[in-house]
Structures are given as C-alpha cells and as structure tokens.
Write a protein that holds these residues in place. Structure first.
Motif, PDB file in Angstrom:
ATOM      1  N   ARG A  53      10.631  52.194  37.088  1.00 47.28           N
ATOM      2  CA  ARG A  53      10.298  52.227  35.655  1.00 47.28           C
ATOM      3  C   ARG A  53       9.512  50.991  35.226  1.00 47.28           C
ATOM      4  NH1 ARG A  53      13.011  50.110  31.490  1.00 47.28           N
ATOM      5  NH2 ARG A  53      14.906  49.786  32.717  1.00 47.28           N
ATOM      6  N   VAL A  54       9.876  49.831  35.754  1.00 46.13           N
ATOM      7  CA  VAL A  54       9.275  48.579  35.288  1.00 46.13           C
ATOM      8  C   VAL A  54       7.980  48.267  36.030  1.00 46.13           C
ATOM      9  CG1 VAL A  54       9.648  46.092  35.044  1.00 46.13           C
ATOM     10  CG2 VAL A  54      11.527  47.686  34.616  1.00 46.13           C
ATOM     11  N   GLN A  55       7.935  48.486  37.333  1.00 51.73           N
ATOM     12  CA  GLN A  55       6.736  48.203  38.122  1.00 51.73           C
ATOM     13  C   GLN A  55       6.571  49.314  39.165  1.00 51.73           C
ATOM     14  OE1 GLN A  55       3.694  47.394  38.527  1.00 51.73           O
ATOM     15  NE2 GLN A  55       4.102  45.286  37.840  1.00 51.73           N
ATOM     16  N   PRO A  56       5.997  50.462  38.765  1.00 48.69           N
ATOM     17  CA  PRO A  56       5.961  51.649  39.637  1.00 48.69           C
ATOM     18  C   PRO A  56       5.306  51.418  40.992  1.00 48.69           C
ATOM     19  CG  PRO A  56       5.370  52.229  37.384  1.00 48.69           C
ATOM     20  CD  PRO A  56       5.433  50.738  37.428  1.00 48.69           C
ATOM     21  N   ALA A  57       4.256  50.602  41.063  1.00 49.51           N
ATOM     22  CA  ALA A  57       3.583  50.394  42.342  1.00 49.51           C
ATOM     23  C   ALA A  57       4.488  49.648  43.325  1.00 49.51           C
ATOM     24  CB  ALA A  57       2.278  49.630  42.127  1.00 49.51           C
ATOM     25  N   PHE A  58       5.313  48.719  42.837  1.00 47.96           N
ATOM     26  CA  PHE A  58       6.258  48.011  43.693  1.00 47.96           C
ATOM     27  C   PHE A  58       7.231  49.009  44.311  1.00 47.96           C
ATOM     28  CE2 PHE A  58       8.509  43.908  44.559  1.00 47.96           C
ATOM     29  CZ  PHE A  58       9.695  44.425  45.080  1.00 47.96           C
ATOM     30  N   ASP A  91       9.995  42.068  31.395  1.00 46.82           N
ATOM     31  CA  ASP A  91       8.611  41.592  31.352  1.00 46.82           C
ATOM     32  C   ASP A  91       8.360  40.543  32.425  1.00 46.82           C
ATOM     33  OD1 ASP A  91       8.073  43.293  29.289  1.00 46.82           O
ATOM     34  OD2 ASP A  91       8.144  41.765  27.720  1.00 46.82           O
ATOM     35  N   GLN A  92       9.364  39.697  32.674  1.00 46.68           N
ATOM     36  CA  GLN A  92       9.200  38.664  33.692  1.00 46.68           C
ATOM     37  C   GLN A  92       9.144  39.284  35.083  1.00 46.68           C
ATOM     38  OE1 GLN A  92       9.047  35.067  32.884  1.00 46.68           O
ATOM     39  NE2 GLN A  92       8.000  35.414  34.822  1.00 46.68           N
ATOM     40  N   PHE A  93      10.003  40.271  35.323  1.00 43.27           N
ATOM     41  CA  PHE A  93       9.966  40.931  36.628  1.00 43.27           C
ATOM     42  C   PHE A  93       8.644  41.665  36.821  1.00 43.27           C
ATOM     43  CE2 PHE A  93      10.550  44.738  39.256  1.00 43.27           C
ATOM     44  CZ  PHE A  93      10.880  44.127  40.460  1.00 43.27           C
ATOM     45  N   LEU A 109      19.490  40.394  46.438  1.00 47.95           N
ATOM     46  CA  LEU A 109      18.186  40.617  45.806  1.00 47.95           C
ATOM     47  C   LEU A 109      18.344  41.395  44.506  1.00 47.95           C
ATOM     48  CD1 LEU A 109      15.103  40.369  45.922  1.00 47.95           C
ATOM     49  CD2 LEU A 109      15.050  42.459  47.301  1.00 47.95           C
ATOM     50  N   GLU A 110      19.240  42.374  44.490  1.00 46.23           N
ATOM     51  CA  GLU A 110      19.489  43.143  43.265  1.00 46.23           C
ATOM     52  C   GLU A 110      19.965  42.238  42.133  1.00 46.23           C
ATOM     53  OE1 GLU A 110      22.181  46.320  43.869  1.00 46.23           O
ATOM     54  OE2 GLU A 110      20.828  47.487  45.132  1.00 46.23           O
ATOM     55  N   GLN A 111      20.858  41.341  42.463  1.00 45.06           N
ATOM     56  CA  GLN A 111      21.392  40.445  41.433  1.00 45.06           C
ATOM     57  C   GLN A 111      20.290  39.597  40.823  1.00 45.06           C
ATOM     58  OE1 GLN A 111      24.438  38.435  43.723  1.00 45.06           O
ATOM     59  NE2 GLN A 111      26.017  39.936  43.162  1.00 45.06           N
ATOM     60  N   PHE A 112      19.351  39.161  41.660  1.00 41.92           N
ATOM     61  CA  PHE A 112      18.236  38.374  41.122  1.00 41.92           C
ATOM     62  C   PHE A 112      17.331  39.246  40.261  1.00 41.92           C
ATOM     63  CE2 PHE A 112      13.765  37.098  41.497  1.00 41.92           C
ATOM     64  CZ  PHE A 112      13.832  35.875  40.848  1.00 41.92           C
ATOM     65  N   ILE A 113      16.956  40.432  40.754  1.00 40.76           N
ATOM     66  CA  ILE A 113      16.045  41.301  40.023  1.00 40.76           C
ATOM     67  C   ILE A 113      16.615  41.655  38.647  1.00 40.76           C
ATOM     68  CG2 ILE A 113      15.054  43.637  39.977  1.00 40.76           C
ATOM     69  CD1 ILE A 113      14.712  43.423  43.019  1.00 40.76           C
ATOM     70  N   ARG A 114      17.902  41.962  38.604  1.00 45.73           N
ATOM     71  CA  ARG A 114      18.496  42.384  37.347  1.00 45.73           C
ATOM     72  C   ARG A 114      18.825  41.203  36.436  1.00 45.73           C
ATOM     73  NH1 ARG A 114      19.634  47.850  37.761  1.00 45.73           N
ATOM     74  NH2 ARG A 114      19.721  47.710  35.481  1.00 45.73           N
ATOM     75  N   SER A 115      18.688  39.982  36.944  1.00 47.59           N
ATOM     76  CA  SER A 115      19.011  38.803  36.126  1.00 47.59           C
ATOM     77  C   SER A 115      17.841  38.329  35.282  1.00 47.59           C
ATOM     78  CB  SER A 115      19.486  37.654  37.024  1.00 47.59           C
ATOM     79  OG  SER A 115      18.399  37.125  37.784  1.00 47.59           O
ATOM     80  N   VAL A 116      16.651  38.834  35.557  1.00 49.23           N
ATOM     81  CA  VAL A 116      15.465  38.365  34.830  1.00 49.23           C
ATOM     82  C   VAL A 116      15.031  39.429  33.830  1.00 49.23           C
ATOM     83  CG1 VAL A 116      14.721  36.959  36.771  1.00 49.23           C
ATOM     84  CG2 VAL A 116      13.847  39.275  36.544  1.00 49.23           C
ATOM     85  N   PRO A 117      14.392  39.031  32.735  1.00 49.94           N
ATOM     86  CA  PRO A 117      13.903  40.013  31.764  1.00 49.94           C
ATOM     87  C   PRO A 117      12.884  40.959  32.400  1.00 49.94           C
ATOM     88  CG  PRO A 117      13.852  37.789  30.847  1.00 49.94           C
ATOM     89  CD  PRO A 117      14.154  37.649  32.306  1.00 49.94           C
TER      90      PRO A 117
END
Length: 576
Positions: A520-525, A482-484, A472-480
């Motif tokens: 940092r990118v999506q605090p509620a998540f 803004d997209q995440f 899952l980490e590899q997928f999350i870090r593979s996308v920009p």
C-alpha cells in the motif's frame, strides 16, 4: 504490410490492471483531473537569481554542438529576456532532433526560455505568455518545458473557437485535450497501443488518478513520439498540427518511423549505445519494448549519426556546465534547495553527481581539456570514485581516508556506498565534506544502516530468517508512512548490499500484514524480485484452492496498488 504486435500482456492486464483502470475511469469521467491552469503544472519560483549568457544574434546549429559558458547576470524582473547563447544552443539541438513546423520554430525562437545555472534541479514553465527555465543541457528536459509553454500558442485545428483563456481557471481547450487524452486511453487496442502502454506506466493511473496523465500527456507526448506527428493518435493530432510536422527523430537513412510497430522494432534492433541515445531523444527507453519482440524487421537503418553527435555534444556540455557552476553550487549548499524552495536533499545530490560520474567515464578528457584547476580537480576526484565504485563499503572507507585530503574528494563523498558514508560520518574529524552535504539527512541514513545491522545480527543467531524478518518488521512499522515511502528503496539497497544478502534471506519471511502495508505504501518495493509473485500473491490472499471472493479481493488489492510501471506489475498480474 500489416504488422501484428505481440500482446501477451493483455491477458494479465485484463485480469487486473486493465479491467480496473477501465472501471474506475468510467466512474469518474465527470471529474476534472487537475484544476490548474496550463502554466501551473510547472514549479513556481520566487524572484531570485537567474544565470544566462550575453545575447548573441545567431544560434549555433553546426553538427558539432558548440560549448557555451555560463555568466552570472541579475534576475530580470517584469521584462522578457532575450535568449542567451546557452539557451540558443539548447534550442538548436532540440530543433535538430524534433520536426517542428516553420511556425513552430518561429515560436520557439521567440519564447522566453532561460538557463537556470547553479540550480540543476530547477525546471519549470509559466506558460506560453510568460517564460520557462531549464537547469541542464538535456534535450528531453528542454522539450518538456517547451511543451508546457506551448499550450495556447497555437489554435486547435478545425476548432479555432476553443478558448485558451485562463482567467476563469483552466482553459477550455486544455480541458478538452485532457478529456480526449483520457478517451484515447479507454479506446480498444489499435496501432497506437505501445503509446498507451507507455502511459500505463504512470503512477496511479490504474486506480483512476489522472494528474500524471494530464501532466505528462501535455508535456511529454512530443518526447514520447520523437516529435513525429504520425505517432500521435488521431484523436489528439489536431492539437499539434500547427506546431509539429511529420518526421521527427530520424534514422541513419534519413527516414523516420511512420508507425508504432516500425518504431519499436527499429528501437529493439539498435546497438546498446544507440538505444541509450535513441531513448533519450525519442522516449523509447521507457516503453515496454520487450513485449514487442516478435515484430517484423522495421526496414530502417540505425540511429542517425547527426543525432548521435548532437546528443553526445549535449552530454559534454553538461560536464562543462558542471565545472563552471561547481563553486556556485557549493555556495548554495549543493543546490539542495531549488528556486521553488523545495529541498531536493541528499538523494537528488547523489543522483546529480552520479550522472556526472557516468558522463566523466564516457568522456574522460572533457573536464581536463577545459584548462582550469577546477576542471582538473573534478576530473581527478571523479576518477577516484570511478575506481572504488564497485568495492565493498569497508574498502571504500579505507580508500577514502587515504585520499580525503585531495581536492574535492570530500565534497563528492555522497558517491560512496551509504554504509561507507555512515561509517565515515560517525567518526569525529573525518569526512567534513560529508557532513556539509548530508546535513539533517545523516540522522535518517544512520538509522537505516543501524536497522539493517540489527537485522543482520539477528540472522547470524537464528539462520532461518524468521526472527530477522520480525526485527525488520518492527523497524518498518516504527516509522511514519511518508518516511518509509521516501526511504524504501535506500533500505532495499542496503539490504541487498549486505554481506548476507538480507533482501533474499529476510524479505520473503515478512508477515502477510507487513507485505500488505508495504504494497500500500510503496508498491514497487513489494514487487521486488526477492519477494516474488508467489509470496506477494499469498500475502494478499490469492492461494491455491482459495475462494473466488479471496482471489477477487487479492487481485483488486494488487491492482489498486500498482507500481505505476506495467513492466514491473506484469509478472504479478499474470501470476493471478
């Protein structure tokens, strides 16, 4: 009798969010939060088409709201438009809910408000000297646009010399209002503390970002206070005294709450259905009311029956408008692109149809009673989705295949679970309606489902969840980023809805670095219940026997990346 409000949340706020908000706000007091004019808080629309109804001299104000049709007319350029009957009915409802002065009602009746039919996502205001539009029969949305348009229509009490001239940028009077709104937020706790709590839920406020405070402080404060001048803090009342009267959304006995502790206690004691309606006309569903559970009895009765009847009439109107405008919405690619040229996309269309499904469940006879083939088709299609809404994705696919030849079933396919949508979309010759709705979104949705499937397969091979978390980490870090940020909650929904409950089994196993990235990118998540306070605090370095410097840095990281919702952040702040 003085009523004391339960403030256990002040402890956690003092540790993190509250203290940091005060510090950052004080260091930026000279900055203009938004360098825009009163009208530019709205969506700016290019000339196109507006839909309204023929002008009728008198508005409908009966306790049973009338249902008004939509009729296409050309966009009028350059000249004010007299209010259509649809608009008159919406404004009549708004005036029955909220307490305006006679001068306020006169201004509302003369304002150029327009129905943006076939554009349910469209809303916006060009200011008191121009016009505004609303896409649906939602009283709080209509009030929002009226409130944007209001600024400049009335002078400020005891400060008539304050200018509303916007020729040199933002009006002097509006700049002063924003500054006083900010000062209100920095005042010590008092009887208006629940209103501050509501504003604290705005994204970015804890880091000193003020655009949302300005936007909603200008356009939603009437909705937040139920249109009751007594619930607006004294520092701001002079801006509304010519427009708003004491009173507002009233109770069954005809009384309106005269203080915030009474208002919140009254709301907490309502039945669940009355709370739903009271929240829509009074904004209280967005307040952290659960933190005020020890208030004395309000002494007020339940929700005013007139308000209940009126609001339910507006909900029925939305279904009628849905039927009358459905063909046009389909022709305009489901209104995915609104009048401002913004692509509302798959998520908006899914939310819009989910609202209509909920309304159809509540009022199952409205669409059928319209008497049109389209109304019956919509009712049947919505019944189908209501029946399968809680079924697993695999069963939804089977049921859809059996029913997709029925009218409008394919066109409403975004109501399926995302995994079911992807399964159908990937099968040639199936779900043509899905393809027309998803468009370019299909590729992104498919990528999310495939990533979740990969995580699930890894978890089957290695049950501890460590390797699955790495996948899952590899997928999350593979996308920009803004997209995440845009896809995060759909990804969370897919993880939660998987047979293995991947959210609970995998999210806590994510590395500290990845959790900090998500924070940092999506605090509620990052504050999802599966991760929990203990794991997130450990990820930011707040650990038992940690140094004071570690705790300070971790608390700062949490506070600087607030979810924007105090209720979500509270347990994490308290855990610090």
């Amino acid at each position: 009798m003085h009523r004391r409000i339960h403030h256990f949340h002040r402890f956690s706020a003092a540790i993190a969010v509250g203290v940091l908000f005060f510090a950052v706000a004080c260091t930026s007091s000279d900055d203009d939060p938004t360098a825009v004019s009163p009208s530019s808080t709205a969506i700016i629309a290019a000339p196109g088409t507006v839909v309204s109804t023929p002008f009728t001299p008198q508005a409908t104000v009966a306790a049973q709201p009338q249902i008004s049709p939509a009729v296409r007319q050309p966009w009028p350029e350059g000249q004010p438009v007299e209010q259509s009957q649809w608009v008159k009915d919406r404004l009549a409802a708004t005036k029955r809910i909220f307490a305006f002065t006679p001068a306020g009602e006169e201004w509302i009746d003369g304002y150029d408000l327009r129905q943006m039919a076939e554009q349910p996502a469209w809303f916006g205001s060009f200011g008191y000297g121009s016009w505004a539009g609303a896409g649906e029969a939602v009283p709080r949305s209509v009030l929002h646009e009226i409130s944007h348009s209001y600024w400049g229509a009335f002078s400020v009490e005891d400060s008539a010399d304050l200018s509303w001239d916007i020729s040199d940028g933002t009006a002097q009077a509006l700049l002063q209002y924003r500054e006083q709104l900010r000062l209100f937020m920095l005042q010590p706790p008092d009887r208006f503390e629940p209103l501050r709590d509501r504003f604290r839920n705005l994204p970015g406020l804890s880091t000193g970002e003020y655009p949302d405070l300005a936007h909603f402080g200008e356009a939603d404060i009437l909705y937040m206070t139920g249109g009751n001048l007594q619930l607006i803090p004294p520092i701001l009342q002079s801006y509304f005294s010519g427009f708003l009267a004491a009173g507002g959304a009233s109770t069954e006995s005809g009384q309106a709450p005269d203080s915030w502790d009474v208002a919140v206690a009254w709301f907490n004691d309502l039945s669940s259905d009355d709370r739903r309606i009271a929240g829509e006309v009074f904004g209280l569903q967005h307040f952290p009311a659960q933190r005020y559970v020890d208030l004395p009895d309000s002494g007020l009765s339940g929700l005013d029956a007139m308000l209940r009847t009126l609001y339910e009439g507006e909900e029925r109107q939305r279904l009628v408008d849905f039927e009358s405008q459905f063909n046009g919405i389909l022709d305009r690619e489901f209104s995915l692109v609104d009048a401002a040229g913004a692509d509302r996309g798959f998520d908006f269309w899914r939310s819009y149809l989910s609202d209509k499904l909920d309304l159809h469940r509540r009022y199952p006879s409205v669409l059928r009673n319209i008497g049109s083939d389209r109304g019956t088709q919509l009712a049947n299609a919505l019944d189908f989705y209501a029946d399968i809404s809680r079924l697993p994705s695999t069963v939804q696919v089977e049921r859809f295949k059996a029913a997709e030849s029925q009218p409008l079933v394919s066109e409403l396919a975004v109501l399926l679970r995302p995994r079911a949508i992807v399964g159908l979309f990937s099968e040639p010759g199936s779900g043509s309606g899905i393809a027309s709705v998803l468009g370019s979104r299909a590729e992104r949705l498919t990528a999310l489902v495939e990533a979740v499937d990969d995580v699930a397969q890894v978890l089957e091979l290695e049950s501890s969840g460590i390797a699955a978390a790495l996948s899952l980490e590899q997928f999350i870090r593979s996308v920009p980023e803004d997209q995440f940020r845009a896809d995060a909650f759909l990804l969370l929904d897919l993880l939660r809805s998987s047979e293995q409950d991947l959210a609970s089994n995998v999210l806590p196993q994510l590395s500290d670095e990845t959790l900090q990235f998500i924070l940092r990118v999506q605090p509620a998540f990052a504050r999802s219940f599966e991760i929990g306070p203990e794991r997130l605090l450990r990820a930011v370095g707040i650990v038992e026997n940690g140094s004071l410097e570690q705790i300070k840095n971790g608390a700062t990281l949490l506070a600087m990346n607030s979810s924007g919702n105090f209720a979500i952040d509270a347990s994490y702040d308290e855990a610090v």
